[in-house]
Structures are given as C-alpha cells and as structure tokens.
Motif scaffolding. Structure first.
Motif, mmCIF file in Angstrom:
data_model
loop_
_atom_site.group_PDB
_atom_site.id
_atom_site.type_symbol
_atom_site.label_atom_id
_atom_site.label_comp_id
_atom_site.label_asym_id
_atom_site.label_seq_id
_atom_site.Cartn_x
_atom_site.Cartn_y
_atom_site.Cartn_z
ATOM 1 N N PHE A 20 -16.735 -5.906 -11.605
ATOM 2 C CA PHE A 20 -17.313 -6.588 -10.443
ATOM 3 C C PHE A 20 -18.663 -5.925 -10.225
ATOM 4 C CE2 PHE A 20 -12.677 -6.763 -9.596
ATOM 5 C CZ PHE A 20 -12.517 -8.143 -9.547
ATOM 6 N N PHE A 23 -19.151 -2.144 -10.904
ATOM 7 C CA PHE A 23 -17.868 -1.484 -10.747
ATOM 8 C C PHE A 23 -16.858 -2.023 -11.758
ATOM 9 C CE2 PHE A 23 -13.631 -1.480 -8.727
ATOM 10 C CZ PHE A 23 -13.464 -0.106 -8.632
ATOM 11 N N ALA A 25 -13.238 -2.493 -12.598
ATOM 12 C CA ALA A 25 -11.921 -2.452 -11.953
ATOM 13 C C ALA A 25 -10.813 -2.263 -12.983
ATOM 14 C CB ALA A 25 -11.680 -3.731 -11.157
ATOM 15 N N PRO A 44 -1.999 3.797 -7.889
ATOM 16 C CA PRO A 44 -2.398 3.888 -6.481
ATOM 17 C C PRO A 44 -3.189 2.648 -6.051
ATOM 18 C CG PRO A 44 -3.577 5.524 -7.813
ATOM 19 C CD PRO A 44 -2.654 4.798 -8.731
ATOM 20 N N ASN A 45 -3.446 2.533 -4.773
ATOM 21 C CA ASN A 45 -4.230 1.415 -4.254
ATOM 22 C C ASN A 45 -5.565 1.339 -4.970
ATOM 23 O OD1 ASN A 45 -3.170 1.968 -0.816
ATOM 24 N ND2 ASN A 45 -2.298 0.666 -2.396
ATOM 25 N N GLY A 46 -5.951 0.142 -5.334
ATOM 26 C CA GLY A 46 -7.259 -0.063 -5.960
ATOM 27 C C GLY A 46 -7.326 0.342 -7.414
ATOM 28 N N SER A 47 -6.169 0.605 -8.026
ATOM 29 C CA SER A 47 -6.223 1.055 -9.418
ATOM 30 C C SER A 47 -6.389 -0.110 -10.393
ATOM 31 C CB SER A 47 -4.949 1.838 -9.753
ATOM 32 O OG SER A 47 -3.816 1.060 -9.456
ATOM 33 N N LYS A 49 -4.170 -3.072 -10.485
ATOM 34 C CA LYS A 49 -2.942 -3.801 -10.827
ATOM 35 C C LYS A 49 -3.080 -5.303 -10.574
ATOM 36 C CE LYS A 49 -0.510 -1.402 -7.811
ATOM 37 N NZ LYS A 49 -1.529 -0.511 -7.244
ATOM 38 N N THR A 50 -3.528 -5.634 -9.370
ATOM 39 C CA THR A 50 -3.644 -7.053 -9.029
ATOM 40 C C THR A 50 -4.701 -7.731 -9.894
ATOM 41 O OG1 THR A 50 -2.902 -6.626 -6.789
ATOM 42 C CG2 THR A 50 -4.148 -8.647 -7.125
ATOM 43 N N THR A 51 -5.764 -7.001 -10.172
ATOM 44 C CA THR A 51 -6.813 -7.569 -11.021
ATOM 45 C C THR A 51 -6.244 -7.917 -12.399
ATOM 46 O OG1 THR A 51 -8.365 -6.184 -9.816
ATOM 47 C CG2 THR A 51 -9.160 -7.160 -11.858
ATOM 48 N N GLU A 167 3.953 -6.619 -6.266
ATOM 49 C CA GLU A 167 4.599 -5.949 -5.136
ATOM 50 C C GLU A 167 5.642 -6.859 -4.485
ATOM 51 O OE1 GLU A 167 2.131 -3.434 -2.940
ATOM 52 O OE2 GLU A 167 0.683 -3.218 -4.560
ATOM 53 N N ASN A 200 4.153 0.010 -5.556
ATOM 54 C CA ASN A 200 3.728 1.320 -5.089
ATOM 55 C C ASN A 200 4.936 2.209 -4.888
ATOM 56 O OD1 ASN A 200 0.937 1.025 -4.824
ATOM 57 N ND2 ASN A 200 1.222 -0.216 -2.994
ATOM 58 N N ASP A 319 -8.746 3.923 -1.796
ATOM 59 C CA ASP A 319 -9.261 2.859 -0.925
ATOM 60 C C ASP A 319 -8.199 1.799 -0.637
ATOM 61 O OD1 ASP A 319 -11.320 1.675 -3.695
ATOM 62 O OD2 ASP A 319 -9.144 1.831 -3.498
ATOM 63 N N VAL B 377 -10.262 -16.476 -8.020
ATOM 64 C CA VAL B 377 -10.459 -15.274 -7.220
ATOM 65 C C VAL B 377 -11.578 -14.409 -7.803
ATOM 66 C CG1 VAL B 377 -8.188 -15.133 -6.165
ATOM 67 C CG2 VAL B 377 -8.525 -14.241 -8.449
HETATM 68 N N1 LIG Z 1 -13.261 -9.891 -6.025
HETATM 69 C C1 LIG Z 1 -13.562 -8.586 -6.066
HETATM 70 N N2 LIG Z 1 -14.837 -8.179 -5.936
HETATM 71 C C2 LIG Z 1 -15.155 -6.863 -5.994
HETATM 72 N N3 LIG Z 1 -14.282 -5.882 -6.191
HETATM 73 C C3 LIG Z 1 -12.991 -6.213 -6.333
HETATM 74 C C4 LIG Z 1 -12.560 -7.578 -6.280
HETATM 75 N N4 LIG Z 1 -11.223 -7.610 -6.464
HETATM 76 C C5 LIG Z 1 -10.836 -6.331 -6.617
HETATM 77 N N5 LIG Z 1 -11.893 -5.497 -6.541
HETATM 78 C C6 LIG Z 1 -11.853 -4.035 -6.688
HETATM 79 O O1 LIG Z 1 -11.160 -3.741 -7.862
HETATM 80 C C7 LIG Z 1 -10.347 -2.598 -7.673
HETATM 81 C C8 LIG Z 1 -8.935 -2.915 -8.085
HETATM 82 O O2 LIG Z 1 -8.370 -3.781 -7.133
HETATM 83 P P1 LIG Z 1 -6.896 -4.308 -7.250
HETATM 84 O O3 LIG Z 1 -6.693 -5.283 -6.165
HETATM 85 O O4 LIG Z 1 -6.655 -4.751 -8.634
HETATM 86 O O5 LIG Z 1 -6.056 -2.985 -6.956
HETATM 87 P P2 LIG Z 1 -4.501 -2.794 -6.881
HETATM 88 O O6 LIG Z 1 -4.149 -1.815 -7.923
HETATM 89 O O7 LIG Z 1 -3.809 -4.099 -6.908
HETATM 90 O O8 LIG Z 1 -4.347 -2.117 -5.438
HETATM 91 P P3 LIG Z 1 -3.208 -2.277 -4.328
HETATM 92 O O9 LIG Z 1 -2.117 -1.358 -4.688
HETATM 93 O O10 LIG Z 1 -3.895 -1.824 -3.085
HETATM 94 O O11 LIG Z 1 -2.808 -3.703 -4.304
HETATM 95 C C9 LIG Z 1 -10.489 -2.205 -6.220
HETATM 96 O O12 LIG Z 1 -11.399 -1.135 -6.148
HETATM 97 C C10 LIG Z 1 -11.067 -3.412 -5.561
HETATM 98 O O13 LIG Z 1 -11.916 -3.048 -4.512
#
Ligand SMILES: Nc1ncnc2c1ncn2[C@@H]1O[C@H](COP(=O)(O)OP(=O)(O)OP(=O)(O)O)[C@@H](O)[C@H]1O
Ligand SMILES: [Mg+2]
Lengths: 319, 378
Positions: A20, A23, A25, A44-47, A49-51, A167, A200, A319, B377
């Motif tokens: 992104f 950054f 991800a 952890p949060n922001g690692s 996973k969802t991406t 999750e 988590n 984060d 997204v």
């Molecule tokens: N559309 C976007 N634009 C910019 N940054 C993004 C976007 N989507 C995710 N990120 C960044 O990518 C990183 C990974 O986010 P992601 O949602 O994949 O984390 P996660 O592992 O699912 O966290 P959580 O456990 O909190 O759900 C984060 O730092 C987030 O801020």
C-alpha cells in the motif's frame, strides 16, 4: 456433492506481495495449504492476515506473486473458485435491515442452491448456529456474536469445499465458541473440507489447527503443527525438588547439556529450562540428578503457544 | 446435484429478481429513502415551478420603437408568455420606472425591427436588466428567449422547427409553465433515478456487503441488472406521484399517454443505470446525493428546459445533443404537447434514448465486473 474435484493442494501462494504505497503489508509470502487440513494464520494485529485472505479471495489484487486456489488462478477462474469457496470476512457484513432467513435465502440464490434443498439447508444452518428461533428478526437487532454466527452459517450454506474464516469467533461467547470449534472440526473430519482460518486466540489455533503459520510484518516467521512449533520454539521448564541442595558441579554439568538453556538453583529446588520438549533430555536430566541426590518431586511445565508467539513476534503493542 | 448445473439463464433471472427484491426491501426499511427518492425529486419539480411562476410576476417595460406588425406580434408573444407583467412605455418613462425600482427589465424593440425581419436579417432586442433582483433577472433571461420562440412560431411558421399542432393552441395555451413543467419532469425523473440507484449501489460498499456479492459465483451482470431493476421499481413510485402532480394538480394533460409511458420507462432505465454507475464508482451515499443534484441542474439548463435547445448557441446546442436529457425533454414535449423541439423525429429520439439506456446499463455492469478479482478493498 463435490463442486470441484481437487486432489492437489487447496491453496498455493507463491511469493505473494501486497504494497500500500511504500508500506509492504504482505512480503513475499509463500505457503501451501493441503486439501483437508485446518490451517491457521496466526499473527499480531496488522501483520497482514486479512490482506492475505483478501488476495486469495480475489477481493484485492496482489502487487506481485501468485495465488492458486483449488488449482485455479483466482484472477482468471474466479467463478469456478467462488462456487467452492465459503468466506467469513473479518468485518461481519450482512443485510442488517433484513431478517436472518432472508439473508441466507439471498445467499442461496447467489450461490445457485437448488430450491428443493434451500429451505432445509437454511433451517439446518440456523439450527447449527442456534439462531433458528430468531430467523424472522432483523439482523440489526442481533448482538455482535449472533451476527458472527449468522455470517458463519451463511458461509457454510452452499456446502463449500474450502472455507476462509477470518477470525471466526471474534466477539463470540464461550458457549458458542465451543460449538463453532466443534463444528469446524467436524467439517474436516466428517466432510473432508479444507479450512483456512486466522485468529488472535492461541487457544483456538491450538484446538483447531493441523498446521499453523505464524506471520509478522507480512512475513512468514514459523510454520508447522502446534506440536512441532512447541518443540522447536517452546521452552519446557522442569522443577526438581531434591532432598538437599545439589552441588554447584552438578548444576554446571546440567547447564552444558545440549538443549538446556538455563539452570537455576535455589535451596532444594532446581529449575531447568529446556528448549523444545525432547523426552530423551528429560530422562537424561533425571538420571544425572539421581546419581547425586534423591528426588522428592518433579514437575514439568509444557511449552505453550503464547510464549512461542511472543518470543517470535515480540511483545510490543501493534497497531 | 451440482450447484452449477442449474440452467445458467434461469439462474441469472433468479439472481436478478432476488437482487431487485432485496434492494426494494432494504430501501423501504430506510426512513431516509422517502426523503431522497420521493420527496427530493418532487420538491425539485415544485420548487423550480414556483421559482418560474414568481418570474411570471416580473414587472417589465417594453419600449416599441417600431410599431410595425412584427413588433406588435412580438409584444403579444411577450404578453402571452405568462412570465412578465408588461407595461408598454416610452424609453424615458421606462428609465424612470427602472430607477424607482418598479420594473426589473426594459425590453426595447428597435425601430428597424420589421424591416430587418422582412429582409431576413437578424434583429437585436435590447434587454436592460436590474441586476439587483437576481431571481427576477434570471427568470427574465430565460423567459425572453421563450417569448422570442413563441413569436417566431407565429410570425414565421415555416421557418420554425417547433411546429405546434395548432399554432393557436401553442401560443395561447402552452405558456411558460406548461412547457417548463414537462422539462422539469424529465430532470426530476433523472434526479430521482440517480438518487435511488446511486444509494442502492453505494450502500453495498458502505455496509461491506459488496464482498458477499463479489464472492458469489453469480453473474455480476445479473447482480447489477437486478439492482437496476430494483431501483427502477422504487423510482417508479416517485414518477407516478410526479405524473399525478403534473396532470391533476398543474393540469397539463398529455396528448399521447402511450408515448409518455413508453418514454418515461426508457428515461428511468437510463438514469437508474447512470445512478448505479455513479454509486458503484463513488461508493458513498453522501457523495451520491450532491453528485446527483450537481449533475441534474446544469444538464437541465443546457437541455432546452425553457425553450428548444437548438435555439441556443452552437456550442451548447452541440454538447446538449450528446446527453439523454435533451432527447428526454424532446420526447416529453411531444408526448404532452405534441411539440417537435428537435430536428430529429420522436421515433428517432426514442431510439437514441434506448441506445443511451442500453449503453449506460452495460457500462454500469462492466464497472462492477471490473472490480471483481482485482480490488473491491484495494
Ligand atoms: N487498504 C489499505 N490501505 C493501506 N494500508 C492497509 C490497507 N489494508 C491494510 N493495510 C495495512 O496492512 C497491514 C496489514 O493489515 P491486515 O488487516 O492484513 O492485518 P491483520 O493481520 O488482519 O490484523 P488484525 O489482526 O488486526 O485483523 C496493516 O498495517 C494495515 O494498516
Ligand atoms: Mg485481520
């Protein structure tokens, strides 16, 4: 009813990357999820996973790298993959202004569930997540946990071969969580489905997953079965209570054994920390101690995933 | 039973129907729906009409420096336009009235008016406006050209593209209001369609339910067409109310009901599809509302709302022919008043409008499809 005959791996990720702006991800993430396993993405949060889930759902386009799902490139054979895929996104998104039954019925039509089976399947799913009584209530009147359960019911309605659960038990109470866990385990055992979940909760990963990938900052940090990971990264702490204090020589001798990371002696208590949970090492320790002194009591604490997780990803807040 | 085995066309029809019903049910549960989809378009219709009617009271002096038959005819056209309270005065009196603020405009018919027109040359009408009264002056800016059009229709029936069925009927009975209300209806249909379909599309993104749609192994054509159908059915509520207001409240009786129903449907499809395109692109209902209003108003002004667009300047006339409201107004003027305000026939206008409808529906569906597999997204 199998939608797609699949003998190869369920998911193959090859150097999958998502940026992104500047950054990153997800950073060159490679992984294979086998057919029929429950695979956990733990981080952890922001690692990232969802991406990762978004990319392998075709909801987000990878910056580089490739994702194959059920043997198909997700970008090219989207609809073939979607017919066999059930997905519970992290953010529950239902038609809140409509009732539970209507939500599932819309889903059934979108997924081509045949009329003759539709009502029975909807009933089964609502019973499974214990929402049948509330089938005519508007979803907006549901609690967070109820919405989560309904989202799970929706994802399962068309009998998918592969499930993404981002999750799955987020905000669900203990009773429902157990029920959902059992159901996920049954999906695998009885129906041979493949499940990719993120969580988590280490307890959840431990209870459900055949294999776990720990990820941090979009990179794979560790991969294996829960037992593997504990053996490889966890510490076993053994407390030996002896009749009298052991000699410093014995302490020194124990601490240089391969696999022993720390020996602390305090009065009659000897505390030995070992990496992994090698049974042979435990035996060796006991033999050496008994040669010098009588053992009154031994207790051993198993390695746990939480420690491993913290030691691999650090304990700073994310984060 | 393989889930992909159900005959695909039948499956798509089911998807279209379910999406339409879903959007109708969702919209009907939202209280804001009543406001955005029914009240705003009808408000728009009525407010603009009131605005135009107050223009009817604009006190205006007309100075006839020429007393020839064309000048007299022009005066009569002004008097019948329902837009002015005409006072025929001398130039000096007119200046005095203007200074005292008793009139808002002076229209001067030059001494050479008749002879110029007889020679087929251009005659200039001088219009002096009191710019302090912005509402009035805007109305006069619009009403004068209409009076000129009406004058032409009477004076040179062979040279005028507007050809009223009976010239008398047109110049006496079809005043400013009757003409304008039909144009206003077109733009209100546009606004209602944009708002309804735009909100339905944007809501999926706002609530995140677009993911559910994107991940479904259903045709996104069917999904988008279903959403368009849903918005169309909802939009027809406000259109029915509009027709009732125009026919029974304002008393404009359509000459061709069949044309009215056929073309209102085409117009609704066009604008509902455009609305779903906008909603799919901007993804936020808060952005859909100002965009819809911001798009409707200028289009209204360039599309021949106050008088035939092809009487405007060349650039505007050309631009306006590239968008559907122009044809919509033309078709509606024909359906209501039997007017032909364009150089193309009503049938051709209908075909052009159908073309717009088909193309916009396709673009709207393709925009949704473009999102699949590569970034709902980001
Ligand atoms: N559309 C976007 N634009 C910019 N940054 C993004 C976007 N989507 C995710 N990120 C960044 O990518 C990183 C990974 O986010 P992601 O949602 O994949 O984390 P996660 O592992 O699912 O966290 P959580 O456990 O909190 O759900 C984060 O730092 C987030 O801020
Ligand atoms: Mg996440």
């Amino acid at each position: 009813m199998k939608q797609t005959e699949n003998t190869g791996p369920a998911i193959e990720l090859n150097r999958l990357t998502k940026r992104f702006g500047d950054f990153t991800a997800v950073d060159g993430f490679s992984l294979t999820v086998r057919s029929g396993e429950i695979f956990g993405l733990l981080g952890p949060n922001g690692s990232g996973k969802t991406t990762i889930i978004n990319m392998i759902s075709g909801l987000s386009k990878p910056t580089s790298g490739e994702a194959k799902v059920l043997g198909h490139n997700i970008i090219h054979d989207t609809r073939v993959v979607y017919a066999a895929l059930g997905s519970v996104p992290q953010e529950t998104a239902l038609y809140e202004e409509l009732d539970a039954w209507t939500n599932l019925s819309i889903h059934a039509t979108l997924y081509g569930v045949h009329r003759s089976e539709r009502d029975r399947k909807i009933t089964d799913m609502l019973n499974l997540v214990q929402l049948y009584e509330r089938r005519h209530s508007r979803v907006s009147s549901f609690s967070g946990g109820m919405k989560r359960r309904l989202a799970l019911a929706r994802a399962l309605l068309h009998d998918p071969l592969l499930l993404y659960l981002d999750e799955p038990t987020l905000g669900v109470d203990v009773q429902s969580r157990r029920a959902i866990w059992n159901y996920i385990l049954d999906l695998k055992k009885k129906e041979g489905k493949t499940v990719l979940l993120t969580t988590n909760y280490l307890e959840e990963a431990n209870a459900l997953c055949d294999r776990i990938a720990i990820i941090d900052h979009g990179k794979l940090v560790a991969l294996g079965t829960p037992i593997d990971l504990k053996r490889r990264y966890g510490d076993t702490v053994m407390e030996i209570e002896t009749a009298s204090s052991v000699s410093p020589q014995l302490s020194a001798k124990l601490s240089i054994l391969p696999g022993v990371s720390e020996v602390i002696q305090k009065d009659k208590i000897l505390k030995v920390t070992m990496s992994g949970d090698e049974l042979s090492l435990t035996g060796q320790l006991i033999t050496l101690v008994t040669q010098e002194i009588n053992i009154k009591k031994i207790s051993q604490r198993e390695p746990n995933l939480e420690e491993i997780f913290l030691s691999l990803t650090g304990s700073g807040l994310r984060d | 039973m393989n889930i992909l085995n159900i005959y695909p066309a039948y499956r798509s029809l089911l998807v279209i129907w379910v999406m339409a019903i879903k959007d109708i049910r969702s919209s009907l549960t939202e209280r804001a729906f009543m406001v955005t989809s029914i009240i705003i378009p009808i408000n728009f219709l009525l407010l603009f009409l009131l605005f135009a009617l107050t223009g009817g009271q604009a006190p205006t002096a007309i100075v006839l420096e020429d007393k020839g038959p064309y000048a007299q005819q022009f005066l009569s056209a002004m008097e019948h336009s329902h837009s002015f309270i005409i006072q025929q005065t001398t130039n000096t009196d007119a200046q005095n009235l203007m200074k005292k603020g008793q009139i808002v405009a002076i229209v001067t018919v030059p001494g050479s008016f008749d002879s110029l027109l007889r020679q087929g040359k251009q005659a200039q009408l001088r219009v002096v406006l009191n710019n302090l009264e912005v509402d009035f002056t805007n109305d006069i800016r619009r009403a004068v050209p209409l009076a000129i059009t009406s004058f032409y229709a009477n004076a040179f029936p062979n040279q005028v593209v507007i050809r009223a069925h009976e010239v008398d009927t047109y110049s006496h009975d079809t005043g400013y209001v009757q003409y304008l209300v039909v144009s206003l209806m077109v733009v209100s249909v546009m606004l209602g369609g944009l708002l309804q379909a735009g909100s339905n599309a944007a809501r999926e993104y706002e609530k995140g339910t677009i993911k559910e749609l994107m991940l479904a192994p259903a045709s996104l054509w069917a999904i988008q067409i279903g959403k368009i159908l849903g918005a169309l059915l909802l939009n027809s509520l406000s259109v029915v109310v509009m027709i009732i207001v125009i026919v029974f409240l304002i008393g404009v009786w359509p000459e061709h009901w069949d044309e009215l129903f056929a073309f209102v449907l085409l117009l609704m499809i066009t604008f509902v599809a455009l609305g779903s395109l906008i909603g799919t692109l901007v993804r936020r209902r808060q952005a859909v509302i100002p965009l819809s209003i911001g798009l409707s108003i200028p289009v209204f002004f360039i599309s021949g709302a106050f008088g035939p667009a092809i009487w405007g300047d060349q650039v505007t006339a050309t631009i306006t022919q590239l968008q559907p409201v122009y044809y919509g107004i033309a078709i509606f003027q024909h359906a209501f008043h039997n007017f032909t305000t364009t150089s193309t026939s009503p049938a051709i206008n209908g075909f052009i409008l159908a073309g717009f409808a088909a193309v916009i529906v396709a673009i709207s569906a393709l925009t949704l499809i473009n999102g699949r597999g590569r970034g709902v997204v980001h």
